[in-house]
Design a protein around this motif. Structure first.
Motif, PDB file in Angstrom:
ATOM      1  N   HIS A  88      10.901  13.489  37.206  1.00 27.24           N
ATOM      2  CA  HIS A  88      11.927  12.979  36.666  1.00 27.24           C
ATOM      3  C   HIS A  88      11.654  12.741  35.054  1.00 27.24           C
ATOM      4  CE1 HIS A  88      14.880   9.708  34.780  1.00 27.24           C
ATOM      5  NE2 HIS A  88      15.853  10.700  35.294  1.00 27.24           N
ATOM      6  N   VAL A  89      12.286  13.623  34.220  1.00 26.90           N
ATOM      7  CA  VAL A  89      11.941  13.826  32.984  1.00 26.90           C
ATOM      8  C   VAL A  89      13.006  13.433  32.113  1.00 26.90           C
ATOM      9  CG1 VAL A  89      10.741  15.463  31.166  1.00 26.90           C
ATOM     10  CG2 VAL A  89      10.486  15.902  33.829  1.00 26.90           C
ATOM     11  N   THR A  90      13.249  12.343  31.510  1.00 25.03           N
ATOM     12  CA  THR A  90      13.986  12.011  30.539  1.00 25.03           C
ATOM     13  C   THR A  90      13.664  12.650  29.336  1.00 25.03           C
ATOM     14  OG1 THR A  90      14.141   9.744  31.535  1.00 25.03           O
ATOM     15  CG2 THR A  90      14.958   9.859  29.325  1.00 25.03           C
ATOM     16  N   ARG A  91      14.695  13.231  28.685  1.00 25.39           N
ATOM     17  CA  ARG A  91      14.758  13.912  27.333  1.00 25.39           C
ATOM     18  C   ARG A  91      15.590  13.570  26.313  1.00 25.39           C
ATOM     19  NH1 ARG A  91      14.701  19.056  30.877  1.00 25.39           N
ATOM     20  NH2 ARG A  91      14.902  17.579  32.469  1.00 25.39           N
ATOM     21  N   ARG A  92      15.441  12.833  25.408  1.00 30.12           N
ATOM     22  CA  ARG A  92      16.178  11.985  24.414  1.00 30.12           C
ATOM     23  C   ARG A  92      15.688  12.693  23.274  1.00 30.12           C
ATOM     24  NH1 ARG A  92      15.834   5.911  24.605  1.00 30.12           N
ATOM     25  NH2 ARG A  92      17.169   6.228  23.174  1.00 30.12           N
ATOM     26  N   PHE A  93      16.925  13.238  22.442  1.00 29.91           N
ATOM     27  CA  PHE A  93      16.654  13.628  21.292  1.00 29.91           C
ATOM     28  C   PHE A  93      16.405  12.458  19.956  1.00 29.91           C
ATOM     29  CE2 PHE A  93      17.405  16.294  17.395  1.00 29.91           C
ATOM     30  CZ  PHE A  93      16.704  17.427  17.409  1.00 29.91           C
ATOM     31  N   GLY A  94      15.387  12.763  19.088  1.00 30.44           N
ATOM     32  CA  GLY A  94      15.287  11.650  18.258  1.00 30.44           C
ATOM     33  C   GLY A  94      15.541  12.133  16.843  1.00 30.44           C
ATOM     34  N   TRP A  95      15.779  11.244  15.878  1.00 25.79           N
ATOM     35  CA  TRP A  95      16.292  11.356  14.461  1.00 25.79           C
ATOM     36  C   TRP A  95      15.401  10.703  13.462  1.00 25.79           C
ATOM     37  CZ3 TRP A  95      18.833  15.851  14.066  1.00 25.79           C
ATOM     38  CH2 TRP A  95      19.819  16.062  14.974  1.00 25.79           C
ATOM     39  N   ASP A  96      14.878  11.298  12.649  1.00 22.22           N
ATOM     40  CA  ASP A  96      14.227  10.416  11.253  1.00 22.22           C
ATOM     41  C   ASP A  96      15.108  10.123  10.500  1.00 22.22           C
ATOM     42  OD1 ASP A  96      11.957   9.293  10.327  1.00 22.22           O
ATOM     43  OD2 ASP A  96      10.597  11.113  10.240  1.00 22.22           O
ATOM     44  N   CYS A  97      15.626   9.040  10.188  1.00 17.72           N
ATOM     45  CA  CYS A  97      16.657   8.571   9.465  1.00 17.72           C
ATOM     46  C   CYS A  97      16.234   8.138   8.066  1.00 17.72           C
ATOM     47  CB  CYS A  97      17.595   7.553  10.145  1.00 17.72           C
ATOM     48  SG  CYS A  97      18.092   8.032  11.735  1.00 17.72           S
ATOM     49  N   HIS A  98      15.238   7.559   7.849  1.00 20.81           N
ATOM     50  CA  HIS A  98      14.574   6.883   6.548  1.00 20.81           C
ATOM     51  C   HIS A  98      14.007   7.673   5.830  1.00 20.81           C
ATOM     52  CE1 HIS A  98      15.567   2.874   9.081  1.00 20.81           C
ATOM     53  NE2 HIS A  98      16.522   3.151   8.269  1.00 20.81           N
ATOM     54  N   GLY A  99      13.623   7.317   4.722  1.00 17.82           N
ATOM     55  CA  GLY A  99      12.485   7.729   3.742  1.00 17.82           C
ATOM     56  C   GLY A  99      13.248   8.614   2.637  1.00 17.82           C
ATOM     57  N   LEU A 100      11.932   9.216   1.984  1.00 23.14           N
ATOM     58  CA  LEU A 100      12.266   9.899   0.756  1.00 23.14           C
ATOM     59  C   LEU A 100      13.082  10.966   0.987  1.00 23.14           C
ATOM     60  CD1 LEU A 100      11.319  10.369  -2.045  1.00 23.14           C
ATOM     61  CD2 LEU A 100       9.365  11.570  -1.308  1.00 23.14           C
ATOM     62  N   PRO A 101      13.158  11.919   1.902  1.00 20.88           N
ATOM     63  CA  PRO A 101      14.115  12.993   1.862  1.00 20.88           C
ATOM     64  C   PRO A 101      15.583  12.527   1.910  1.00 20.88           C
ATOM     65  CG  PRO A 101      12.591  13.437   3.713  1.00 20.88           C
ATOM     66  CD  PRO A 101      12.333  12.087   3.225  1.00 20.88           C
ATOM     67  N   VAL A 102      16.092  11.451   2.458  1.00 16.03           N
ATOM     68  CA  VAL A 102      17.289  10.880   2.204  1.00 16.03           C
ATOM     69  C   VAL A 102      17.566  10.461   0.847  1.00 16.03           C
ATOM     70  CG1 VAL A 102      19.004   9.312   3.459  1.00 16.03           C
ATOM     71  CG2 VAL A 102      17.361  10.308   4.734  1.00 16.03           C
ATOM     72  N   TRP A 151      17.456  21.843  27.071  1.00 16.69           N
ATOM     73  CA  TRP A 151      18.181  20.741  27.735  1.00 16.69           C
ATOM     74  C   TRP A 151      17.616  19.540  27.194  1.00 16.69           C
ATOM     75  CZ3 TRP A 151      19.093  21.729  33.751  1.00 16.69           C
ATOM     76  CH2 TRP A 151      19.963  22.977  33.713  1.00 16.69           C
ATOM     77  N   ILE A 152      18.229  18.808  26.213  1.00 16.99           N
ATOM     78  CA  ILE A 152      18.050  17.442  25.913  1.00 16.99           C
ATOM     79  C   ILE A 152      19.140  16.479  25.552  1.00 16.99           C
ATOM     80  CG2 ILE A 152      18.029  18.068  23.330  1.00 16.99           C
ATOM     81  CD1 ILE A 152      15.230  16.708  23.312  1.00 16.99           C
ATOM     82  N   ASP A 153      19.045  15.449  25.503  1.00 17.42           N
ATOM     83  CA  ASP A 153      20.190  14.329  25.797  1.00 17.42           C
ATOM     84  C   ASP A 153      20.445  14.067  24.162  1.00 17.42           C
ATOM     85  OD1 ASP A 153      22.099  12.462  25.922  1.00 17.42           O
ATOM     86  OD2 ASP A 153      20.946  11.409  27.320  1.00 17.42           O
ATOM     87  N   PHE A 154      21.581  14.364  23.619  1.00 16.91           N
ATOM     88  CA  PHE A 154      21.941  14.173  22.114  1.00 16.91           C
ATOM     89  C   PHE A 154      22.823  12.975  22.274  1.00 16.91           C
ATOM     90  CE2 PHE A 154      20.834  18.723  21.415  1.00 16.91           C
ATOM     91  CZ  PHE A 154      20.343  18.388  20.171  1.00 16.91           C
ATOM     92  N   ARG A 155      23.708  12.611  23.338  1.00 18.02           N
ATOM     93  CA  ARG A 155      24.647  11.598  23.641  1.00 18.02           C
ATOM     94  C   ARG A 155      23.775  10.260  23.495  1.00 18.02           C
ATOM     95  NH1 ARG A 155      26.909  15.373  23.170  1.00 18.02           N
ATOM     96  NH2 ARG A 155      26.720  14.564  21.154  1.00 18.02           N
ATOM     97  N   ASN A 156      22.460  10.263  24.160  1.00 13.88           N
ATOM     98  CA  ASN A 156      21.916   9.015  24.152  1.00 13.88           C
ATOM     99  C   ASN A 156      20.398   9.070  23.405  1.00 13.88           C
ATOM    100  OD1 ASN A 156      20.927   6.370  25.394  1.00 13.88           O
ATOM    101  ND2 ASN A 156      19.670   7.503  27.078  1.00 13.88           N
ATOM    102  N   ASP A 157      20.728   9.578  22.285  1.00 15.85           N
ATOM    103  CA  ASP A 157      19.440   9.814  21.409  1.00 15.85           C
ATOM    104  C   ASP A 157      19.157   8.567  20.634  1.00 15.85           C
ATOM    105  OD1 ASP A 157      21.447   9.118  19.750  1.00 15.85           O
ATOM    106  OD2 ASP A 157      21.588  10.963  18.482  1.00 15.85           O
ATOM    107  N   TYR A 582       7.137   3.164  21.485  1.00 17.38           N
ATOM    108  CA  TYR A 582       7.488   1.996  21.844  1.00 17.38           C
ATOM    109  C   TYR A 582       9.054   1.359  21.398  1.00 17.38           C
ATOM    110  CZ  TYR A 582       2.626   2.755  20.789  1.00 17.38           C
ATOM    111  OH  TYR A 582       1.641   3.280  20.548  1.00 17.38           O
ATOM    112  N   ALA A 583       9.209   1.748  20.192  1.00 14.71           N
ATOM    113  CA  ALA A 583      10.593   1.514  19.422  1.00 14.71           C
ATOM    114  C   ALA A 583      11.805   2.319  20.210  1.00 14.71           C
ATOM    115  CB  ALA A 583      10.711   1.852  18.067  1.00 14.71           C
ATOM    116  N   TYR A 584      11.723   3.285  20.677  1.00 16.26           N
ATOM    117  CA  TYR A 584      12.590   4.206  21.273  1.00 16.26           C
ATOM    118  C   TYR A 584      13.214   3.620  22.599  1.00 16.26           C
ATOM    119  CZ  TYR A 584      10.710   7.291  25.055  1.00 16.26           C
ATOM    120  OH  TYR A 584      10.272   7.828  26.173  1.00 16.26           O
ATOM    121  N   ILE A 585      12.413   3.015  23.124  1.00 12.51           N
ATOM    122  CA  ILE A 585      12.973   2.274  24.684  1.00 12.51           C
ATOM    123  C   ILE A 585      12.723   0.928  24.309  1.00 12.51           C
ATOM    124  CG2 ILE A 585      12.136   4.097  26.031  1.00 12.51           C
ATOM    125  CD1 ILE A 585       9.717   2.600  26.814  1.00 12.51           C
TER     126      ILE A 585
END
Length: 1194
Positions: A88-102, A151-157, A582-585
């Motif tokens: 069973h392979v959970t595949r959740r997409f992640g986003w780096d939202c903070h920091g200098l680029p933004v 195949w990766i989960d964008f809804r439950n990112d 740790y943080a994503y779950i």
């Protein structure tokens, strides 16, 4: 699952040239969407062992490029494979939202230039502006990533700005603090004045440019030197001179004191750098400066201006040598400061110190130290007690890169702009020894493109150096592909790891959870929202600065001590992404069992640059928290460059967009191109669009054509009136006695075994070459050599066995390659599954193939050798201009393995004879019959190993007799002069020994390793007719192709001799009739046999066939009548026979054929006026084709 409707027939498929890979992929995307394929795969695998995959979060402020697609493809292949192998392979997409680029984008958009601008605007408004753009490109990312087949989960990112994720970061920091691994201090860091923030060393290395800078030598007079000597230092950053607090020498160097004969000035420099002092004869201030290196630890090269050294006592004529001294003897001497900005430090500062970071390959051997602006400067000044470690360091440059009030007469000036004025001030003080320029590589901010300054900033640190040994141990517990990145690059990075500054003086990020009292005596590190709410009494729904900066915590010492306030800093975004496992779950607040049962995670994959980025931060935090790595397996990919070898650039437009390539060739082709390249071995790839087309041409089209050949011949069964193709059970078909069935089944087992082995070892790059070879063998050996069986010319039963074999092979390939090419395998599977009673709805629901049967290694080896024999024989033919259509009498195959010879002259004989057009294959197991052997040493292998013994051993090798060589090949080794030699150490040369009284044009040979092929090239009249027949067949096949006919299209073939002596060709075609029918699948009939009602498709005259010419015609199958038999039906009435013919010819051909088949090959004709009812029998009165009539007559 089982299909309710049972067996269906496979659908017809188009030609390869009409098959659009991109359009078919779009259809599969729609199919997956309709069946919710990914979601259902996750549901179906619930309860299976977990396979934990960590997806490194990209910034969503830009669009994905080939680097993202490459890493995404690697991740998708591995996770699809693991799903198919029972995980069973959970595949959740992640986003780096903070920091200098933004922040940089918002600063650019709003024209923000300084920190004060943000404070005037309000942190709340600024942060909400940042939040508003974070997900700007999310939909584009989802579109592109989905289109690549991932195949990766964008809804439950997960997003690093989510409340739960940010709380997880607080927990990580809190644990580190409790372990004593957090402290506050100063760190000299690359600092961007454009973005007003320090950068990591990784970020600082992203944008180097060659730029000119001033290069000056400055005199620092010693306080108590008898000659009034000055130490001379060299620098390319004059702006750091106002902050000078020390001079550094190397204690081990010899220094010289010299007096300038012209000026009378006395200087002290390293002896080996004396030539760098200016003099009239040797101008060195500018030209030689260009060769200098910059100090990598700060953006100034203060050590020298060239790499030229001076030999012992070699003093230029313009100087007098006054003395020599060791560097150690200079330590502690005081000198007169250049400026008085730091006069309060006179007691501790302005003295000579030593450190071995001072080198003699550049500069003067004296380095000026400004501890606020150089990492080594800071370290040396701390060690020398010139400054104290802590928070009392005076930094004379503000966040905007301008001098502070401390440098009062240049306050507010941008430091780089002040260089010229500082040089003038130095000159005015009489301290300028030389001035010039140097062009060197200098770091610029990768976002703002402004020059970086190396600057001490107050920061919160993770004490990485304390856990260095644990980090190295954690690294040993991981498996990397390629392993050298782990063993060298990453290991070296860990070995030299320094304490990690994890705070940034910015706004849009996860705030540091540190609350400090006004007197600095009380400090709290908060590790959860619950703790903050409990201590402050405030309700917390968002952890960003503008939502919590106002929250205070009452002092535990009492009201008179006031409240604790949060420090201003936020976390470096690398700390945020490193906390991801740790943080994503939301561990440990949720999912405790899931995490603790499956940590470390099973797999991560990113680019080579992440060895100093995400891979490093993952390793540091997991080791600090749990004493183990964050991941078990890692694939590290290289960089994707433009075709010209340069970095891909939107501005230069030096690469095609990913969607353009996918639109032209499909995502599967792009995936395979990337995977089958050096980039998966952490090497760079020069992206070529033609390379993607090459994958279509070399992999997908041959694969598709093999599949199409199966479908065409399966459909032929229906055309022939047989039930739809129903493949024989795989277990049964594996027992086929046909040698090529046995071979391809065994080769398929080998493929499955290989793919499993390589995928379990995460070596994705080895799979495609193996697949390429397998498909080549499938099409060019199995299908090519089995055409007669597959087309039904050896009987229906044998045809179904071969079709079933091909079916199961193709089905197995699709399953094995589904992780790599998810679209194409799904296209094929959706048609193949129609004839399988038990089949899954999608190929991606199938289990990965297992090695179920026994491999027949001898058969696999024999077929490989057979192809070697065929290739060698073809080479001989080409060498002598003997085309394959020219039959040859005999071929001798020489090989010491009698088992192989039995196969080549037994099971494989007919394939060899037909492919090479030879009439006999003769085995020979004695290699000395046709060859003489001699041995030569492999010098490249043995040279280094044997050294001086090489000559003696080489002599022994060359003296080996033929018997010695044969014995060596059989045993696999031999010993000479005490050295054991293996097969790879000695080259055995086989030289063809031609039979007596023959020439090269009559008998020739070719060899490869231990196989020798001898071909008799002499003409033989008895072979003339078969040669003509082969040429005629060739012309018929060319005409079929020209007419656009499919291999399964049934036509009737006629010929007409065009020469005066027609009987010669007639006789040859009659004598070779069986051979021609065997190859073409139908007889070649004289044009006189063609009925007038036949529909002619095409005809063409061919000449030059062994001096003859003929007209070949192709027609649709036409009814043929036995007039004699029909006359008996109608008592000899020719008119009634003609009426019957007219009636039958007026019927639809397909309907008439179906009626005969349905009624046992008999039909009753009772509708012709004025004629009696008759029963017409197929094969007696009428024939569905002229071919049938012709064959019955024969």
């Amino acid at each position: 699952m089982e299909k309710e409707d049972g067996i269906e027939a496979m659908e017809e498929v188009c030609e390869g040239k009409d098959f659009s890979f991109p359009k078919q992929e779009e259809k599969i995307l729609a199919l997956w969407e309709e069946m919710k394929a990914f979601e259902n795969q996750l549901k179906r695998t619930e309860g299976m062992p977990e396979y934990i995959f960590y997806d490194g979060p990209p910034f969503a402020t830009g669009l994905p490029h080939y680097g993202h697609i490459l890493a995404g493809t690697i991740k998708d292949i591995v996770t699809r494979y693991q799903s198919m192998t029972g995980h069973h392979v959970t595949r959740r997409f992640g986003w780096d939202c903070h920091g200098l680029p933004v922040e940089f984008e918002i600063d650019t958009k709003l024209g923000i230039r300084t920190r004060d601008d943000v404070l005037k605007m309000g942190i709340d408004k600024y942060n909400e502006e940042c939040r508003s753009i974070v997900t700007r490109y999310v939909s584009e990312w989802e579109k592109i990533v989905t289109r690549t087949g991932r195949w990766i989960d964008f809804r439950n990112d997960y997003k690093t700005m989510d409340l739960k994720y940010m709380e997880g970061i607080w927990w990580v920091f809190g644990q580190l603090y409790k372990k004593g691994l957090v402290y506050k201090g100063f760190k000299v860091m690359p600092y961007s004045t454009g973005c007003k923030t320090p950068l990591s060393n990784f970020e600082a290395g992203l944008n180097y440019k060659d730029v000119p800078d001033p290069a000056i030598m400055v005199a620092f007079p010693l306080v108590s030197d008898e000659h009034g000597a000055s130490l001379v230092a060299w620098t390319t950053t004059p702006w750091t001179l106002p902050s000078n607090l020390a001079l550094c020498v190397n204690a081990d160097f010899i220094y010289v004191k010299v007096r300038d004969k012209l000026s009378g000035a006395t200087y002290i420099v390293a002896e080996s750098r004396l030539s760098q002092l200016p003099n009239k004869k040797i101008k060195t201030t500018e030209a030689k400066a260009s060769a200098e290196k910059t100090n990598s630890s700060k953006a100034k090269d203060k050590k020298g201006s060239s790499n030229e050294k001076v030999a012992d006592a070699e003093v230029p004529s313009c100087f007098d040598l006054l003395g020599k001294m060791s560097g150690a003897s200079l330590v502690g001497m005081k000198y007169i400061p250049l400026f008085d900005y730091f006069s309060e430090l006179n007691d501790m500062a302005f003295k000579v110190v030593c450190d071995n970071y001072v080198t003699d390959d550049s500069g003067t051997g004296v380095v000026h130290c400004a501890p606020a602006f150089g990492e080594d400067d800071y370290r040396v000044c701390i060690n020398s007690k010139i400054i104290q470690k802590g928070e009392d360091l005076a930094i004379a440059v503000d966040d905007d890169g301008c001098f502070t009030q401390k440098i009062y007469d240049m306050k507010g000036r941008y430091v780089k702009d002040a260089d010229r004025d500082i040089i003038s001030a130095v000159k005015a003080k009489g301290r300028l020894v030389s001035v010039g320029t140097v062009t060197h590589s200098y770091p610029f901010c990768w976002r703002s493109d402004t020059p970086l300054l190396y600057k001490a900033v107050p920061s919160w640190f993770v004490a990485v150096e304390q856990i260095k040994e644990q980090l190295l141990e954690s690294n040993k517990q991981t498996y990397w592909v390629p392993d050298y990145v782990k063993e060298k690059r990453f290991h070296n990075w860990l070995e030299s790891a320094r304490d990690w500054a994890v705070s940034r003086s910015r706004f849009w990020g996860t705030p540091l959870p540190v609350w400090i009292s006004e007197d600095g005596e009380e400090k709290l590190v908060i590790d959860s929202i619950e703790q903050l709410e409990k201590l402050s009494g405030a309700k917390v729904t968002d952890l960003h600065r503008h939502k919590i900066d106002h929250i205070t915590i009452p002092s535990s010492r009492g009201a008179q001590f006031g409240v604790l306030r949060r420090v201003d800093d936020v976390f470096d975004c690398w700390f945020e992404s490193g906390s991801m496992p740790y943080a994503y779950i939301h561990y440990p607040f949720e999912n405790v069992e899931l995490f603790e049962n499956n940590f470390p995670g099973h797999f991560v994959a990113e680019g080579l640059d992440q060895t100093r980025g995400w891979f490093y931060t993952l390793m540091v935090l997991s080791t600090a928290l749990f004493g183990k790595p964050a991941f078990r397996n890692l694939i590290c990919n290289g960089l994707v460059l433009a075709e010209d070898g340069k970095k891909m650039s939107k501005r230069l437009k030096n690469y095609p967009s990913p969607m353009e390539v996918i639109g032209d060739y499909g995502a599967d082709a792009l995936r395979l191109y990337l995977i089958n390249s050096p980039v998966v071995r952490a090497e760079p790839l020069r992206f070529k669009k033609d390379g993607v087309y090459g994958v279509v041409k070399d992999v997908f089209l041959p694969w598709y054509n093999a599949y199409r050949f199966l479908v065409q011949n399966a459909k032929r069964l229906e055309v022939d009136g047989l039930p739809p193709f129903d493949p024989i059970d795989h277990v049964v078909v594996r027992r086929s006695s046909n040698v090529l069935d046995q071979w391809i089944n065994s080769a398929t087992e080998s493929l499955v075994q290989f793919v499993r082995q390589e995928m379990d070892g995460y070596r994705l790059y080895t799979v495609v070459p193996y697949l390429l070879k397998f498909i080549d063998n499938l099409t060019n050996i199995y299908v090519r050599f089995n055409r007669k069986r597959l087309k039904g010319r050896t009987g229906v039963e044998d045809s179904i066995v071969s079709l079933s074999t091909l079916y199961h092979v193709l089905l197995t390939i699709c399953k094995a390659m589904a992780p790599f090419t998810p679209f194409f395998t799904e296209v094929l599977y959706q048609n193949l599954r129609k004839v399988c009673i038990e089949s899954e709805e999608s190929i991606h629901y199938c289990s990965f193939p297992t090695v179920t049967g026994k491999r027949l290694e001898r058969i696999e080896e024999s077929v490989t050798r057979m192809m070697t024999v065929i290739d060698l024989a073809r080479n001989i033919r080409e060498r002598h201009n003997k085309p394959l259509k020219t039959p040859l009498k005999e071929m001798v195959v020489v090989h010491p393995d009698t088992g192989f010879l039995e196969d080549i002259t037994g099971k494989l004989r007919e394939y060899v004879m037909e492919e090479l057009n030879v009439r006999s294959v003769v085995p020979c197991s004695d290699p000395l019959t046709y060859a003489s052997l001699r041995a030569e040493p492999e010098y490249s292998v043995l040279g280094k190993r044997l050294g001086k013994a090489m000559g003696l051993v080489a002599k022994e090798i060359k003296a080996m007799s033929q018997a010695d060589i044969l014995a060596f090949e059989k045993s696999g080794g031999v010993t000479f002069a005490g050295h054991r030699l293996e097969l790879s150490d000695i080259k055995v040369v086989r030289e063809f020994k031609r039979p007596a009284n023959t020439t090269e044009k009559e008998i020739d040979a070719a060899g490869d390793g231990d196989v020798l092929v001898v071909l008799d090239l002499r003409p033989d009249e008895s072979l003339f007719e078969s040669g003509v027949a082969r040429e005629v067949i060739n012309r018929v096949q060319k005409l079929r192709k020209k007419a656009g006919l499919e291999p399964t299209d049934t036509v009737e073939v006629y010929y007409e001799p065009c020469d005066e002596n027609k009987f010669v060709l007639d006789n040859i075609i009659n004598s070779q009739a069986d051979y021609i029918k065997d190859i073409l699948g139908c007889p070649l009939m004289n044009s006189a046999s063609m009925p007038s009602h036949a529909v002619l498709l095409c005809s063409e005259k061919f000449t030059g066939i062994s001096g003859m010419s003929l007209l070949v015609s192709l027609s649709r199958p036409a009814l043929a009548f036995d007039t004699s038999a029909l006359l008996m039906l109608y008592s000899g009435s020719k008119k009634q026979v003609d009426n019957l013919k007219t009636y039958l010819l007026s019927r639809d051909y397909s309907n008439l054929r179906s009626e005969f088949q349905a009624r046992g090959n008999k039909i009753k004709v009772d509708i012709i006026d004025g004629q009696p009812d008759v029963e017409v029998v197929l094969g007696k009165h009428v024939f569905l084709t002229v071919t049938d009539y012709y064959l019955s007559a024969r």
